[in-house]
Design a protein around this motif. Structure first.
Motif, PDB file in Angstrom:
ATOM      1  N   ASN A   1      19.730  45.399  23.805  1.00  0.00           N
ATOM      2  CA  ASN A   1      18.614  44.766  24.526  1.00  0.00           C
ATOM      3  C   ASN A   1      17.296  45.464  24.209  1.00  0.00           C
ATOM      4  OD1 ASN A   1      20.101  42.779  25.769  1.00  0.00           O
ATOM      5  ND2 ASN A   1      20.340  43.896  27.681  1.00  0.00           N
ATOM      6  N   ASN A   2      17.305  46.798  24.212  1.00  0.00           N
ATOM      7  CA  ASN A   2      16.083  47.538  23.887  1.00  0.00           C
ATOM      8  C   ASN A   2      15.650  47.286  22.445  1.00  0.00           C
ATOM      9  OD1 ASN A   2      15.760  48.618  26.423  1.00  0.00           O
ATOM     10  ND2 ASN A   2      16.893  50.473  25.940  1.00  0.00           N
ATOM     11  N   PHE A   3      16.598  47.228  21.526  1.00  0.00           N
ATOM     12  CA  PHE A   3      16.285  46.952  20.128  1.00  0.00           C
ATOM     13  C   PHE A   3      15.649  45.567  19.968  1.00  0.00           C
ATOM     14  CE2 PHE A   3      17.619  45.146  16.024  1.00  0.00           C
ATOM     15  CZ  PHE A   3      17.025  46.059  15.166  1.00  0.00           C
ATOM     16  N   LEU A   4      16.204  44.579  20.655  1.00  0.00           N
ATOM     17  CA  LEU A   4      15.661  43.227  20.561  1.00  0.00           C
ATOM     18  C   LEU A   4      14.284  43.123  21.215  1.00  0.00           C
ATOM     19  CD1 LEU A   4      18.902  41.148  21.258  1.00  0.00           C
ATOM     20  CD2 LEU A   4      17.737  41.463  19.063  1.00  0.00           C
ATOM     21  N   ILE A   5      14.041  43.851  22.299  1.00  0.00           N
ATOM     22  CA  ILE A   5      12.728  43.837  22.957  1.00  0.00           C
ATOM     23  C   ILE A   5      11.677  44.439  22.031  1.00  0.00           C
ATOM     24  CG2 ILE A   5      11.399  44.885  24.846  1.00  0.00           C
ATOM     25  CD1 ILE A   5      13.902  44.485  26.601  1.00  0.00           C
ATOM     26  N   VAL A   6      12.010  45.525  21.341  1.00  0.00           N
ATOM     27  CA  VAL A   6      11.069  46.153  20.407  1.00  0.00           C
ATOM     28  C   VAL A   6      10.732  45.192  19.272  1.00  0.00           C
ATOM     29  CG1 VAL A   6      10.851  48.006  18.694  1.00  0.00           C
ATOM     30  CG2 VAL A   6      11.726  48.512  20.976  1.00  0.00           C
ATOM     31  N   ARG A   7      11.682  44.387  18.850  1.00  0.00           N
ATOM     32  CA  ARG A   7      11.480  43.416  17.760  1.00  0.00           C
ATOM     33  C   ARG A   7      10.870  42.099  18.255  1.00  0.00           C
ATOM     34  NH1 ARG A   7      11.957  47.137  14.378  1.00  0.00           N
ATOM     35  NH2 ARG A   7      13.989  47.735  13.595  1.00  0.00           N
TER      36      ARG A   7
ATOM     37  N   ILE B   1      12.131  39.834  20.203  1.00  0.00           N
ATOM     38  CA  ILE B   1      13.112  38.752  20.253  1.00  0.00           C
ATOM     39  C   ILE B   1      13.481  38.576  21.716  1.00  0.00           C
ATOM     40  CG2 ILE B   1      15.389  37.972  19.515  1.00  0.00           C
ATOM     41  CD1 ILE B   1      15.046  39.746  17.042  1.00  0.00           C
ATOM     42  N   SER B   2      13.293  37.366  22.225  1.00  0.00           N
ATOM     43  CA  SER B   2      13.420  37.137  23.665  1.00  0.00           C
ATOM     44  C   SER B   2      14.849  36.802  24.097  1.00  0.00           C
ATOM     45  CB  SER B   2      12.477  36.013  24.087  1.00  0.00           C
ATOM     46  OG  SER B   2      12.872  34.815  23.461  1.00  0.00           O
ATOM     47  N   VAL B   3      15.813  37.479  23.519  1.00  0.00           N
ATOM     48  CA  VAL B   3      17.208  37.269  23.901  1.00  0.00           C
ATOM     49  C   VAL B   3      17.746  38.599  24.416  1.00  0.00           C
ATOM     50  CG1 VAL B   3      19.512  36.714  23.078  1.00  0.00           C
ATOM     51  CG2 VAL B   3      17.554  35.462  22.202  1.00  0.00           C
ATOM     52  N   SER B   4      18.175  38.599  25.657  1.00  0.00           N
ATOM     53  CA  SER B   4      18.790  39.808  26.197  1.00  0.00           C
ATOM     54  C   SER B   4      19.927  39.396  27.125  1.00  0.00           C
ATOM     55  CB  SER B   4      17.774  40.658  26.944  1.00  0.00           C
ATOM     56  OG  SER B   4      17.274  39.955  28.055  1.00  0.00           O
ATOM     57  N   VAL B   5      20.937  40.225  27.149  1.00  0.00           N
ATOM     58  CA  VAL B   5      22.093  39.992  28.001  1.00  0.00           C
ATOM     59  C   VAL B   5      21.980  40.950  29.173  1.00  0.00           C
ATOM     60  CG1 VAL B   5      24.602  40.188  28.131  1.00  0.00           C
ATOM     61  CG2 VAL B   5      23.533  39.224  26.106  1.00  0.00           C
TER      62      VAL B   5
ATOM     63  N   ASN C   1      24.108  33.614  24.467  1.00  0.00           N
ATOM     64  CA  ASN C   1      22.700  33.725  24.849  1.00  0.00           C
ATOM     65  C   ASN C   1      21.770  33.154  23.777  1.00  0.00           C
ATOM     66  OD1 ASN C   1      20.922  34.332  26.830  1.00  0.00           O
ATOM     67  ND2 ASN C   1      21.071  36.538  26.624  1.00  0.00           N
ATOM     68  N   PHE C   2      22.067  33.394  22.491  1.00  0.00           N
ATOM     69  CA  PHE C   2      21.269  32.800  21.408  1.00  0.00           C
ATOM     70  C   PHE C   2      21.363  31.281  21.465  1.00  0.00           C
ATOM     71  CE2 PHE C   2      21.369  36.884  18.964  1.00  0.00           C
ATOM     72  CZ  PHE C   2      20.013  37.019  18.812  1.00  0.00           C
ATOM     73  N   PHE C   3      22.552  30.759  21.692  1.00  0.00           N
ATOM     74  CA  PHE C   3      22.755  29.319  21.762  1.00  0.00           C
ATOM     75  C   PHE C   3      21.975  28.731  22.939  1.00  0.00           C
ATOM     76  CE2 PHE C   3      25.232  25.579  23.122  1.00  0.00           C
ATOM     77  CZ  PHE C   3      25.122  24.822  21.966  1.00  0.00           C
ATOM     78  N   LYS C   4      21.949  29.439  24.050  1.00  0.00           N
ATOM     79  CA  LYS C   4      21.243  28.976  25.245  1.00  0.00           C
ATOM     80  C   LYS C   4      19.739  28.941  25.014  1.00  0.00           C
ATOM     81  CE  LYS C   4      20.958  31.481  29.008  1.00  0.00           C
ATOM     82  NZ  LYS C   4      21.321  32.256  30.203  1.00  0.00           N
ATOM     83  N   VAL C   5      19.206  29.875  24.229  1.00  0.00           N
ATOM     84  CA  VAL C   5      17.772  29.928  23.957  1.00  0.00           C
ATOM     85  C   VAL C   5      17.358  28.767  23.044  1.00  0.00           C
ATOM     86  CG1 VAL C   5      15.981  31.261  22.784  1.00  0.00           C
ATOM     87  CG2 VAL C   5      17.557  32.386  24.344  1.00  0.00           C
ATOM     88  N   LEU C   6      18.216  28.402  22.111  1.00  0.00           N
ATOM     89  CA  LEU C   6      17.882  27.305  21.186  1.00  0.00           C
ATOM     90  C   LEU C   6      17.924  26.036  21.965  1.00  0.00           C
ATOM     91  CD1 LEU C   6      19.968  28.283  18.068  1.00  0.00           C
ATOM     92  CD2 LEU C   6      17.533  28.582  18.411  1.00  0.00           C
TER      93      LEU C   6
END
Length: 90
Positions: free
Chosen positions: A48-54, A56-60, A85-90
């Motif tokens: 989650n922290n890695f995706l926030i830094v990048r 990317i608005s996907v977190s579990v 979660n990726f599927f839900k965002v799309l």
């Protein structure tokens, strides 16, 4: 010791050995589940922290269901959680 006492002692020892073996395997399952759950929760936190830094608005979220999923399924459980979660965002 008479014959019946000897047979009873042998049966009791055999039952005791079987019970120790059964509880040993269950303890192994419980330890395995707890380790996978803890490592999965740590993995979710860092991912989650890695995706926030990048940006990317996907977190579990870390909740009992995600901990249970990662504890039962291990690393593939994390992949499933993020895939959903990726599927839900799309």
């Amino acid at each position: 010791m008479d014959r019946a006492g000897a047979i009873a002692t042998i049966v009791c020892v055999c039952v005791l050995v079987l019970l120790i073996g059964a509880f040993g395997k269950k303890a192994e399952w419980i330890i395995n589940f707890v380790l996978r759950a803890v490592m999965g929760t740590i993995g979710i936190y860092f991912l989650n922290n890695f995706l926030i830094v990048r940006d990317i608005s996907v977190s579990v979220g870390i909740n009992p269901m995600t901990v249970l999923t990662s504890g039962i399924l291990g690393f593939p459980g994390l992949v499933v959680l993020y895939g959903i979660n990726f599927f839900k965002v799309l």
